[in-house]
Design a protein around this motif. Structure first.
Motif, PDB file in Angstrom:
ATOM      1  N   GLY A  23       0.817  -1.208   0.000  1.00  0.00           N
ATOM      2  CA  GLY A  23       0.000   0.000   0.000  1.00  0.00           C
ATOM      3  C   GLY A  23       0.848   1.254   0.000  1.00  0.00           C
ATOM      4  O   GLY A  23       0.545   2.241  -0.691  1.00  0.00           O
ATOM      5  N   VAL A  24       1.952   1.246   0.770  1.00  0.00           N
ATOM      6  CA  VAL A  24       2.854   2.408   0.805  1.00  0.00           C
ATOM      7  C   VAL A  24       3.459   2.652  -0.574  1.00  0.00           C
ATOM      8  O   VAL A  24       3.533   3.800  -1.051  1.00  0.00           O
ATOM      9  CB  VAL A  24       3.956   2.188   1.858  1.00  0.00           C
ATOM     10  CG1 VAL A  24       5.032   3.275   1.743  1.00  0.00           C
ATOM     11  CG2 VAL A  24       3.361   2.192   3.252  1.00  0.00           C
ATOM     12  N   VAL A  25       3.900   1.561  -1.216  1.00  0.00           N
ATOM     13  CA  VAL A  25       4.487   1.699  -2.548  1.00  0.00           C
ATOM     14  C   VAL A  25       3.461   2.255  -3.532  1.00  0.00           C
ATOM     15  O   VAL A  25       3.746   3.166  -4.318  1.00  0.00           O
ATOM     16  CB  VAL A  25       5.027   0.333  -3.041  1.00  0.00           C
ATOM     17  CG1 VAL A  25       5.419   0.417  -4.514  1.00  0.00           C
ATOM     18  CG2 VAL A  25       6.212  -0.099  -2.201  1.00  0.00           C
ATOM     19  N   ALA A  26       2.240   1.714  -3.495  1.00  0.00           N
ATOM     20  CA  ALA A  26       1.202   2.173  -4.417  1.00  0.00           C
ATOM     21  C   ALA A  26       0.876   3.648  -4.198  1.00  0.00           C
ATOM     22  O   ALA A  26       0.749   4.427  -5.147  1.00  0.00           O
ATOM     23  CB  ALA A  26      -0.057   1.316  -4.260  1.00  0.00           C
ATOM     24  N   VAL A  27       0.721   4.034  -2.920  1.00  0.00           N
ATOM     25  CA  VAL A  27       0.408   5.431  -2.607  1.00  0.00           C
ATOM     26  C   VAL A  27       1.558   6.334  -3.018  1.00  0.00           C
ATOM     27  O   VAL A  27       1.359   7.435  -3.575  1.00  0.00           O
ATOM     28  CB  VAL A  27       0.084   5.574  -1.106  1.00  0.00           C
ATOM     29  CG1 VAL A  27      -0.003   7.053  -0.723  1.00  0.00           C
ATOM     30  CG2 VAL A  27      -1.214   4.856  -0.777  1.00  0.00           C
ATOM     31  N   SER A  28       2.779   5.905  -2.737  1.00  0.00           N
ATOM     32  CA  SER A  28       3.944   6.719  -3.069  1.00  0.00           C
ATOM     33  C   SER A  28       4.050   6.927  -4.583  1.00  0.00           C
ATOM     34  O   SER A  28       4.268   8.050  -5.057  1.00  0.00           O
ATOM     35  CB  SER A  28       5.217   6.073  -2.543  1.00  0.00           C
ATOM     36  OG  SER A  28       6.356   6.841  -2.889  1.00  0.00           O
ATOM     37  N   GLY A  31       1.437   9.269  -5.746  1.00  0.00           N
ATOM     38  CA  GLY A  31       1.825  10.643  -5.442  1.00  0.00           C
ATOM     39  C   GLY A  31       2.876  11.171  -6.401  1.00  0.00           C
ATOM     40  O   GLY A  31       2.846  12.341  -6.808  1.00  0.00           O
ATOM     41  N   VAL A  32       3.832  10.313  -6.794  1.00  0.00           N
ATOM     42  CA  VAL A  32       4.866  10.722  -7.753  1.00  0.00           C
ATOM     43  C   VAL A  32       4.234  11.091  -9.089  1.00  0.00           C
ATOM     44  O   VAL A  32       4.549  12.133  -9.687  1.00  0.00           O
ATOM     45  CB  VAL A  32       5.899   9.583  -7.930  1.00  0.00           C
ATOM     46  CG1 VAL A  32       6.804   9.886  -9.128  1.00  0.00           C
ATOM     47  CG2 VAL A  32       6.724   9.414  -6.668  1.00  0.00           C
ATOM     48  N   VAL A  33       3.339  10.242  -9.577  1.00  0.00           N
ATOM     49  CA  VAL A  33       2.705  10.497 -10.873  1.00  0.00           C
ATOM     50  C   VAL A  33       1.847  11.765 -10.825  1.00  0.00           C
ATOM     51  O   VAL A  33       1.930  12.631 -11.698  1.00  0.00           O
ATOM     52  CB  VAL A  33       1.860   9.284 -11.301  1.00  0.00           C
ATOM     53  CG1 VAL A  33       1.053   9.623 -12.556  1.00  0.00           C
ATOM     54  CG2 VAL A  33       2.742   8.080 -11.552  1.00  0.00           C
ATOM     55  N   VAL A  34       1.020  11.887  -9.770  1.00  0.00           N
ATOM     56  CA  VAL A  34       0.146  13.062  -9.654  1.00  0.00           C
ATOM     57  C   VAL A  34       0.971  14.338  -9.511  1.00  0.00           C
ATOM     58  O   VAL A  34       0.706  15.355 -10.173  1.00  0.00           O
ATOM     59  CB  VAL A  34      -0.811  12.889  -8.460  1.00  0.00           C
ATOM     60  CG1 VAL A  34      -1.587  14.186  -8.212  1.00  0.00           C
ATOM     61  CG2 VAL A  34      -1.779  11.737  -8.717  1.00  0.00           C
ATOM     62  N   GLY A  35       1.969  14.316  -8.646  1.00  0.00           N
ATOM     63  CA  GLY A  35       2.788  15.510  -8.456  1.00  0.00           C
ATOM     64  C   GLY A  35       3.527  15.918  -9.712  1.00  0.00           C
ATOM     65  O   GLY A  35       3.614  17.108 -10.043  1.00  0.00           O
ATOM     66  N   SER A 136       3.367  12.757  -2.486  1.00  0.00           N
ATOM     67  CA  SER A 136       3.393  11.443  -1.846  1.00  0.00           C
ATOM     68  C   SER A 136       3.176  11.558  -0.340  1.00  0.00           C
ATOM     69  O   SER A 136       2.445  10.752   0.267  1.00  0.00           O
ATOM     70  CB  SER A 136       4.724  10.746  -2.138  1.00  0.00           C
ATOM     71  OG  SER A 136       4.858  10.477  -3.517  1.00  0.00           O
ATOM     72  N   LEU A 137       3.801  12.529   0.294  1.00  0.00           N
ATOM     73  CA  LEU A 137       3.635  12.731   1.735  1.00  0.00           C
ATOM     74  C   LEU A 137       2.192  13.074   2.077  1.00  0.00           C
ATOM     75  O   LEU A 137       1.611  12.530   3.043  1.00  0.00           O
ATOM     76  CB  LEU A 137       4.575  13.833   2.221  1.00  0.00           C
ATOM     77  CG  LEU A 137       6.078  13.519   2.208  1.00  0.00           C
ATOM     78  CD1 LEU A 137       6.890  14.767   2.555  1.00  0.00           C
ATOM     79  CD2 LEU A 137       6.401  12.379   3.182  1.00  0.00           C
ATOM     80  N   ILE A 138       1.602  13.982   1.320  1.00  0.00           N
ATOM     81  CA  ILE A 138       0.225  14.398   1.602  1.00  0.00           C
ATOM     82  C   ILE A 138      -0.739  13.233   1.410  1.00  0.00           C
ATOM     83  O   ILE A 138      -1.616  12.968   2.248  1.00  0.00           O
ATOM     84  CB  ILE A 138      -0.163  15.586   0.704  1.00  0.00           C
ATOM     85  CG1 ILE A 138       0.662  16.824   1.076  1.00  0.00           C
ATOM     86  CG2 ILE A 138      -1.654  15.879   0.820  1.00  0.00           C
ATOM     87  CD1 ILE A 138       0.424  18.013   0.164  1.00  0.00           C
ATOM     88  N   LEU A 139      -0.584  12.515   0.306  1.00  0.00           N
ATOM     89  CA  LEU A 139      -1.488  11.406   0.003  1.00  0.00           C
ATOM     90  C   LEU A 139      -1.354  10.295   1.047  1.00  0.00           C
ATOM     91  O   LEU A 139      -2.369   9.752   1.528  1.00  0.00           O
ATOM     92  CB  LEU A 139      -1.185  10.869  -1.392  1.00  0.00           C
ATOM     93  CG  LEU A 139      -2.208   9.887  -1.990  1.00  0.00           C
ATOM     94  CD1 LEU A 139      -3.579  10.535  -2.078  1.00  0.00           C
ATOM     95  CD2 LEU A 139      -1.745   9.421  -3.367  1.00  0.00           C
ATOM     96  N   SER A 140      -0.122   9.954   1.430  1.00  0.00           N
ATOM     97  CA  SER A 140       0.071   8.896   2.424  1.00  0.00           C
ATOM     98  C   SER A 140      -0.424   9.327   3.808  1.00  0.00           C
ATOM     99  O   SER A 140      -0.949   8.521   4.576  1.00  0.00           O
ATOM    100  CB  SER A 140       1.549   8.503   2.496  1.00  0.00           C
ATOM    101  OG  SER A 140       2.356   9.617   2.857  1.00  0.00           O
ATOM    102  N   ALA A 141      -0.284  10.624   4.115  1.00  0.00           N
ATOM    103  CA  ALA A 141      -0.779  11.114   5.403  1.00  0.00           C
ATOM    104  C   ALA A 141      -2.292  11.011   5.477  1.00  0.00           C
ATOM    105  O   ALA A 141      -2.859  10.681   6.534  1.00  0.00           O
ATOM    106  CB  ALA A 141      -0.333  12.554   5.622  1.00  0.00           C
ATOM    107  N   GLY A 154       7.515   9.085   1.508  1.00  0.00           N
ATOM    108  CA  GLY A 154       8.314  10.207   1.032  1.00  0.00           C
ATOM    109  C   GLY A 154       9.681   9.774   0.549  1.00  0.00           C
ATOM    110  O   GLY A 154      10.174  10.246  -0.492  1.00  0.00           O
ATOM    111  N   VAL A 155      10.328   8.869   1.319  1.00  0.00           N
ATOM    112  CA  VAL A 155      11.654   8.369   0.922  1.00  0.00           C
ATOM    113  C   VAL A 155      11.555   7.601  -0.396  1.00  0.00           C
ATOM    114  O   VAL A 155      12.402   7.745  -1.290  1.00  0.00           O
ATOM    115  CB  VAL A 155      12.249   7.492   2.023  1.00  0.00           C
ATOM    116  CG1 VAL A 155      13.525   6.795   1.535  1.00  0.00           C
ATOM    117  CG2 VAL A 155      12.539   8.320   3.273  1.00  0.00           C
ATOM    118  N   LEU A 156      10.526   6.795  -0.523  1.00  0.00           N
ATOM    119  CA  LEU A 156      10.342   6.037  -1.762  1.00  0.00           C
ATOM    120  C   LEU A 156      10.132   6.970  -2.951  1.00  0.00           C
ATOM    121  O   LEU A 156      10.673   6.745  -4.044  1.00  0.00           O
ATOM    122  CB  LEU A 156       9.159   5.081  -1.609  1.00  0.00           C
ATOM    123  CG  LEU A 156       8.894   4.143  -2.785  1.00  0.00           C
ATOM    124  CD1 LEU A 156      10.114   3.265  -3.066  1.00  0.00           C
ATOM    125  CD2 LEU A 156       7.662   3.276  -2.501  1.00  0.00           C
TER     126      LEU A 156
END
Length: 526
Positions: A23-28, A31-35, A136-141, A154-156
């Protein structure tokens, strides 16, 4: 049984951790793609352009350069999951005017262009990295509400985005610019202008001289005002004749300069204002509205009806297509080229056995009929192709044309006697004489567009200022020519009507070029 075993396996701690990290990888990655899609954009100034640069995820990588209205270039510039797009569709009016007004700025802009692009790409990379991490940080939060998982996302994002940028940098292929893939109107570029590298070399040489050309234009008027023999009277109408601009943006700056310094009453354009007549080229004619004087236009063989309509939408423009208009006491008739042949290799063959079947001659006949029926005396006729002019002989005193990309001045052959036509009155009392018709063919005010850079010497930019008295008679004309590789000059030659032969009086030449006709201009023939 199998279902129960799967449930027990799925409930084990390591399976639960695997689900969480998936889930973390998917969210990260989301977030990368959207950002990247939303915020990895940057605007930089490159010369007179405002270039919009953006990064987007891509499997193949590469770079796309959009050059409206010509199309786009696709370069195999790098590998990796990042695609770079550069849009040169915006021209900064203030920076453009500054380049025209300050010749030294042109050289400085050329020298700084590479630095501008490099700086812009670096800024864009940092922006993409920051946008990907923040999204990624906002979406995962919002999803996990767990500091450790948010930090991991965020690191990913940092690793994925930074690695993608690093892969793109590591696989850069500078030579890819010499092998672009064309789309849009640029598909025709190799066939039209020849070898791209040779043109690039010639353009570089030509651009080096541009600062000298622009500087010299501003000095012409002082010399012109001192020319003897012909002194324009107070009622003189000054007309600027331009032709065959062929999408050259440089032409508009020169035209504006001449309009202002010569106190021009109107500009007449004898066609081929663009190259292919496509709807994408219509924005080029918007500069007409900035001239501040009437703009009279006839369609050329490179101009479609869409281009003609775009010109007609300009508030100061008047399109003539078998019409007549009067400006400042001068009545002008004109008709568009009947043939739309932007690709001359596909032009219809002429019927040598029946010259009368030529659509060019038929259009000339139509305009001659319109002029004869006009209630107002017509002083000038406008056509694009000189082949349309013969039917106008004896009907109007002056015909202006273009198309040939070289200057030509001659008197049309007298037409065969026509009992239905009334001969023009002669100056001799009690006698009648046929009206003599002069044909002035303009060179290319756009330097033939990109085609003008194919040869060793670029085609010069040419235009003419015509002086008419209150009786609509042409009294004199100034031929203006800019450029020519190796010459770095601007020439101005004044010719006065009524002398035989019509000499050039005090030709003005700058930058040490020998006065007189340049190699690209031939003496007027009569």
């Amino acid at each position: 049984m199998a279902t129960a075993a799967a449930r027990r396996l799925w409930a084990r701690p390591w399976a639960r951790r695997l689900r969480v990290w998936a889930g973390v990888v998917a969210v990260s990655l989301t977030g990368v793609v959207v950002g990247t899609m939303l915020f990895a954009q940057s605007e930089i100034a490159v010369g007179p352009f405002r270039a919009d640069m953006s990064i987007s995820p891509s499997i193949e990588g590469g770079t796309e350069v959009d050059i409206p209205p010509l199309g786009s270039l696709h370069l195999d510039s790098h590998d990796g999951p990042i695609h770079l797009k550069v849009d040169l569709g915006s021209l900064d009016q203030g920076r453009t005017e500054a380049l025209i007004d300050d010749p030294t700025a042109i050289s400085a802009a050329g020298q700084s262009a590479v630095d501008d692009v490099t700086k812009g790409v670096l800024q864009l990379g940092l922006r993409a990295l920051g946008a990907a991490i923040v999204c990624s940080l906002i979406l995962s939060a919002l999803i996990f509400r767990n500091i450790r998982r948010v930090a991991s996302a965020g690191v990913l994002a940092l690793v994925v985005t930074g690695g993608s940028l690093g892969l793109a940098v590591a696989t850069i292929r500078p030579d890819s610019i010499s092998e672009p893939r064309y789309e849009g109107l640029l598909v025709n570029a190799p066939a039209v202008v020849g070898d791209a590298r040779r043109i690039a070399d010639n353009y570089g040489r030509y651009a080096d001289q541009l600062q000298e050309l622009v500087s010299n234009v501003s000095r012409i008027y002082t010399t012109v005002s001192a020319l003897p023999v012909f002194d324009p009277a107070g009622g003189t109408t000054r007309i600027l004749h331009v032709s065959d601009l062929h999408l050259n943006p440089t032409s508009w700056g020169v035209i504006r300069t001449v309009v202002k310094q010569w106190d021009i009453d109107a500009v007449v354009d004898t066609g081929d204002i663009v190259d292919w007549g496509s709807s994408a080229e219509t924005s080029y004619v918007n500069s007409i509205g900035q001239l501040g004087v009437p703009y009279v236009y006839v369609r050329g063989n490179h101009d479609s009806t869409a281009i003609q309509a775009a010109v007609a939408r300009q508030t100061n423009a008047k399109v003539l297509d078998n019409d007549v208009v009067t400006i400042n006491g001068l009545t002008i008739a004109g008709i568009g080229d009947p043939e739309f042949t932007p690709d001359k290799s596909e032009a219809p063959a002429a019927n040598a056995d029946d010259p009368g079947s030529s659509p060019l001659l038929r259009s000339g006949e139509e305009l001659a009929t319109t002029i004869r029926a006009s209630k107002t005396k017509v002083g000038v006729a406008l056509v694009h192709d000189p082949a349309m002019a013969p039917p106008l002989s004896g009907v109007v005193p002056l015909v202006l044309a273009g198309h040939l990309h070289k200057r030509e001045v001659r008197t049309l052959d007298q037409p065969s006697p026509d009992p239905s036509a009334s001969p023009a009155p002669s100056a001799s009392a009690g006698t009648q004489a046929p009206l003599e018709t002069r044909l002035l063919v303009e060179g290319s005010t756009g330097g033939a567009g990109l085609r003008g850079l194919e040869n060793e010497e670029p085609t010069p930019l040419t235009m003419s200022v015509l002086y008419f008295d209150e009786s609509q008679s042409l009294k004199a004309y100034d031929d203006i020519q800019l450029g020519g590789t190796g010459e770095q000059n601007v020439t101005m030659q004044r010719k006065v009507i009524g002398t035989d032969p019509e000499p050039t009086t005090n030709p003005s030449v700058f930058n040490g070029v020998t006065p007189g006709l340049t190699p690209n201009s031939a003496p007027p023939s009569r």
